[in-house]
Design an enzyme around this catalytic site. Structure first.
Site, short mmCIF file in Angstrom:
data_model
loop_
_atom_site.label_atom_id
_atom_site.label_comp_id
_atom_site.label_asym_id
_atom_site.label_seq_id
_atom_site.Cartn_x
_atom_site.Cartn_y
_atom_site.Cartn_z
N ASN A 133 29.71 32.53 98.48
CA ASN A 133 30.95 32.78 97.75
C ASN A 133 31.39 34.20 98.10
OD1 ASN A 133 32.99 33.30 95.96
ND2 ASN A 133 31.72 33.15 94.11
N LYS A 148 33.95 35.69 97.29
CA LYS A 148 34.79 36.31 96.25
C LYS A 148 36.03 36.92 96.93
CE LYS A 148 30.68 36.70 93.53
NZ LYS A 148 29.94 37.36 92.47
N HIS A 183 33.42 29.54 87.86
CA HIS A 183 32.64 30.76 88.12
C HIS A 183 32.80 31.73 86.94
CE1 HIS A 183 31.19 34.46 89.90
NE2 HIS A 183 30.56 33.69 90.77
N GLU A 241 33.25 34.75 86.81
CA GLU A 241 34.35 35.73 86.93
C GLU A 241 35.68 35.09 86.54
OE1 GLU A 241 33.33 36.84 90.92
OE2 GLU A 241 31.50 37.76 90.13
N GLU A 261 24.20 30.33 87.19
CA GLU A 261 24.40 31.73 87.52
C GLU A 261 24.37 32.55 86.23
OE1 GLU A 261 26.48 32.18 91.58
OE2 GLU A 261 28.03 32.12 90.07
N GLY A 287 25.79 40.19 90.89
CA GLY A 287 26.23 41.47 91.45
C GLY A 287 25.53 42.67 90.86
N SER A 291 22.42 37.69 92.50
CA SER A 291 21.60 38.65 93.25
C SER A 291 20.51 37.98 94.07
CB SER A 291 21.01 39.72 92.31
OG SER A 291 22.04 40.46 91.68
P1 13P Z 1 25.82 37.98 93.88
O1 13P Z 1 24.97 37.23 94.87
O2 13P Z 1 26.64 39.06 94.52
O3 13P Z 1 25.02 38.45 92.70
O4 13P Z 1 26.90 36.94 93.31
C1 13P Z 1 26.48 35.70 92.86
C2 13P Z 1 27.66 34.87 92.60
O5 13P Z 1 28.43 35.13 91.69
C3 13P Z 1 27.90 33.74 93.49
O6 13P Z 1 28.91 32.93 93.00
#
Ligand code: 13P
Length: 250
Positions: free
Chosen positions: A9, A11, A95, A97, A167, A173, A212
């Protein structure tokens, strides 16, 4: 037997200049990884480039979100049929976010799940608790509620047509990965929750871990009985890291 899936992803990252190299690097490295399914979800504007570069390779692609509507006056939205038109396999829905910054509710996410399936896409359905919820001891209630919203709207069969991504919000992140034991515990719970309405589907649905995941922790996470791959943020932007995770899955 569930085939592992590792999905990147991106983002809101990438540039016109860098996107080709990133896609080609992933496609080259994934060529020999025949035990794992590899997917990338770039920002929508790069999806045509993903199609151009990845068609005919082992790597499939998808969107990071999808509208509940198929077309119409919804400025800024991207619909399922549009993603399908560019040969996307997957669409991420729910997601954290999107849930946090765009106020997406469990019900809206369930509607997106349905919209993605209607367009022939496989939803990567994200669920997970915040740090506060974990500390309050309500992780299971939170993920159960998120899963139940899809079951209520679409039923067990529809849920079984997607992929679940657990997640934990506190791990995204932050560099703070869930331990393999913590992740496995929630994955097993999610599978048991699916089994309440569909025992067979629960055995075959893939449940990815995200938060992560990096080359140095991927193998141990994906060795857990109920972890069937990863949804990778930061590390998916570096082909060598992303491919090392893909390798660890197979
Ligand atoms: P990270 O791997 O940067 O922690 O992000 C995970 C994520 O949100 C994947 O959708």
């Amino acid at each position: 037997m569930r085939q592992p899936l590792v999905a990147g992803n991106w983002k809101m990252n990438g540039s016109r200049e860098g996107v080709g190299e990133l896609l080609d690097g992933i496609a080259r490295g994934a060529a020999g990884l025949d035990k794992v399914e590899v997917a990338v979800c770039p920002p929508a504007i790069f999806i045509p480039e993903a199609q151009a570069r990845l068609a005919g390779t082992r790597v499939v692609w998808g969107g990071q979100d999808v509208s509940v509507h198929a077309s119409g006056a919804y400025t800024g939205e991207i619909s399922g049929p549009m993603l399908s038109d560019f040969a996307c396999t997957y669409a991420i829905v729910g997601h954290s976010e999107r849930r946090t910054y765009h106020g997406e509710s469990d019900t809206l996410v369930a509607q997106k799940f349905v919209a993605a399936r209607k367009a022939g896409l496989v939803p990567i359905f994200c669920i997970g608790e915040t740090l506060e919820e974990r500390e309050q001891g309500v992780t299971e209630q939170v993920v159960a509620g998120q899963v139940d919203a899809v079951l209520a709207l679409g039923g067990a069969q529809l849920l079984g047509e997607g992929v679940i991504a657990y997640e934990p919000v506190w791990a995204i992140g932050t560099g703070r990965t869930a331990t393999p034991e913590q992740a496995q515990e929630v994955h097993a719970f999610i599978r048991s929750r699916v089994a309440v309405s569909d025992a067979e589907g629960a055995g075959s649905i893939r449940i990815l871990y995200g938060g992560s995941m990096k080359p140095d922790n991927a193998a141990e996470l994906m060795a857990q009985a109920d972890i069937d791959g990863g949804l990778i943020g930061g590390a998916s932007l570096k082909p060598s890291d992303f491919l090392a995770i893909c390798q660890a899955a197979g």
